[in-house]
Design an enzyme around this catalytic site. Structure first.
Site, PDB file in Angstrom:
ATOM      1  N   ASP A  12       0.860  -1.185   0.000  1.00 60.10           N
ATOM      2  CA  ASP A  12       0.000   0.000   0.000  1.00 60.10           C
ATOM      3  C   ASP A  12       0.896   1.234   0.000  1.00 60.10           C
ATOM      4  O   ASP A  12       2.115   1.120   0.109  1.00 60.10           O
ATOM      5  CB  ASP A  12      -0.929   0.003   1.214  1.00 60.10           C
ATOM      6  CG  ASP A  12      -2.273   0.655   0.911  1.00 60.10           C
ATOM      7  OD1 ASP A  12      -2.273   1.753   0.292  1.00 60.10           O
ATOM      8  OD2 ASP A  12      -3.309   0.091   1.290  1.00 60.10           O
TER       9      ASP A  12
ATOM     10  N   TYR B 201     -13.706   4.981 -14.183  1.00 56.49           N
ATOM     11  CA  TYR B 201     -13.847   3.882 -13.224  1.00 56.49           C
ATOM     12  C   TYR B 201     -14.464   2.632 -13.855  1.00 56.49           C
ATOM     13  O   TYR B 201     -13.839   1.567 -13.841  1.00 56.49           O
ATOM     14  CB  TYR B 201     -14.629   4.338 -12.002  1.00 56.49           C
ATOM     15  CG  TYR B 201     -14.768   3.248 -10.956  1.00 56.49           C
ATOM     16  CD1 TYR B 201     -13.654   2.797 -10.251  1.00 56.49           C
ATOM     17  CD2 TYR B 201     -16.012   2.669 -10.677  1.00 56.49           C
ATOM     18  CE1 TYR B 201     -13.768   1.793  -9.299  1.00 56.49           C
ATOM     19  CE2 TYR B 201     -16.129   1.671  -9.724  1.00 56.49           C
ATOM     20  CZ  TYR B 201     -15.008   1.226  -9.051  1.00 56.49           C
ATOM     21  OH  TYR B 201     -15.126   0.223  -8.108  1.00 56.49           O
TER      22      TYR B 201
END
Length: 264
Positions: A33, A154
């Site tokens: 991350d 998206y």
């Protein structure tokens, strides 16, 4: 027997819940991350993906049993395609050598029921062609028209990702190496990414109009985690190229009862 997993997006949302579930059952997790992870990396860039893959392989000792790719964003910006598509596919491809060394290699990615929504065929094609520069250029033409138009980045990224999973899962690289590759497509998941949108009646109405969920309504992250974990378990010996819509019935509501007539 404990397995070694790489989980992207491990610091929040579905990724964090996945990492916790795996660790709680005794598996080793190498989280990736931007921060608060074993590997801090920016998956929106090619260099960041290469660095993340190299460090994950090093930490694993060279053998990775499972990869679960949860990292992603839902924003009307061009970078959405870099993170959601290239940040998944390029990283996975670089982890294949370590997966090959496992006795039961598995990989699963988080798609979305947004893969069923309106998208840009041109943008999807650029992603599937592996042309990130062109994909970003196309995405920017939508983004400059404002967030309502720019949102198409998206569903376009998730449509491309779902198609990549189906295409690649049956190739010598994946199926030929015994690596089961699949995807899970959530409906509306209650995470930090969605809680602001769901906080108002107007926001909920907009979401529900696009993602109707007749079974149990909005879902917790754990409902997706359980599917991701099963897909990457040793027991999953033959499921390949599937996009599993764990979405409270949104897919069945939107596509209806016949998704087979294409072959008639």
């Amino acid at each position: 027997m404990a397995r070694t997993y790489v989980v992207t997006g491990s610091a929040s949302g579905i990724g964090a819940a996945t990492a916790k579930t795996l660790r709680d059952r005794g598996d080793r997790v190498i989280g990736i991350d931007l921060r608060d992870a074993e590997v801090a990396a920016d998956l929106s860039t090619s260099a960041g993906r290469a660095d993340a893959a190299a460090r994950a392989i090093e930490l694993s000792g060279g053998v990775i049993d499972g990869v679960i790719a949860c990292a992603g964003i839902s924003a009307p910006i061009a970078k959405t395609v870099s993170i959601n598509y290239f940040g998944v596919t390029e990283l996975l491809e670089q982890l294949v050598p370590a997966l090959q060394k496992s006795d039961a290699p598995r990989a699963a990615v988080v798609s979305s029921m947004a893969s069923l929504q309106a998208n840009s065929a041109e943008l999807v094609a650029a992603q599937l062609a592996g042309d990130e520069a062109k994909a970003l250029e196309i995405a920017e033409t939508f983004v400059v028209q404002g967030p309502e138009v720019g949102y198409i980045t998206y569903p376009s990224s998730k449509r491309a990702l779902a198609r990549w999973v189906r295409r690649e899962s049956i190739t010598p690289t994946w199926a030929g190496n015994g690596i089961a590759l699949n995807a899970v497509a959530p409906g509306t998941v209650i995470t930090p990414m969605t809680e602001q949108l769901l906080a108002t009646p107007e926001g909920r109405a907009m979401v529900d109009a696009n993602v109707p969920m007749p079974l149990n309504y909005h879902q917790p992250a754990q409902s997706i985690v359980d599917v991701l974990v099963w897909l990457t378990n040793v027991e999953n010996t033959h499921m390949a190229g599937q996009v599993i819509y764990c979405d409270g019935g949104a897919d069945a509501t939107l596509r209806g009862d016949d998704i087979w007539s294409w072959s008639d």
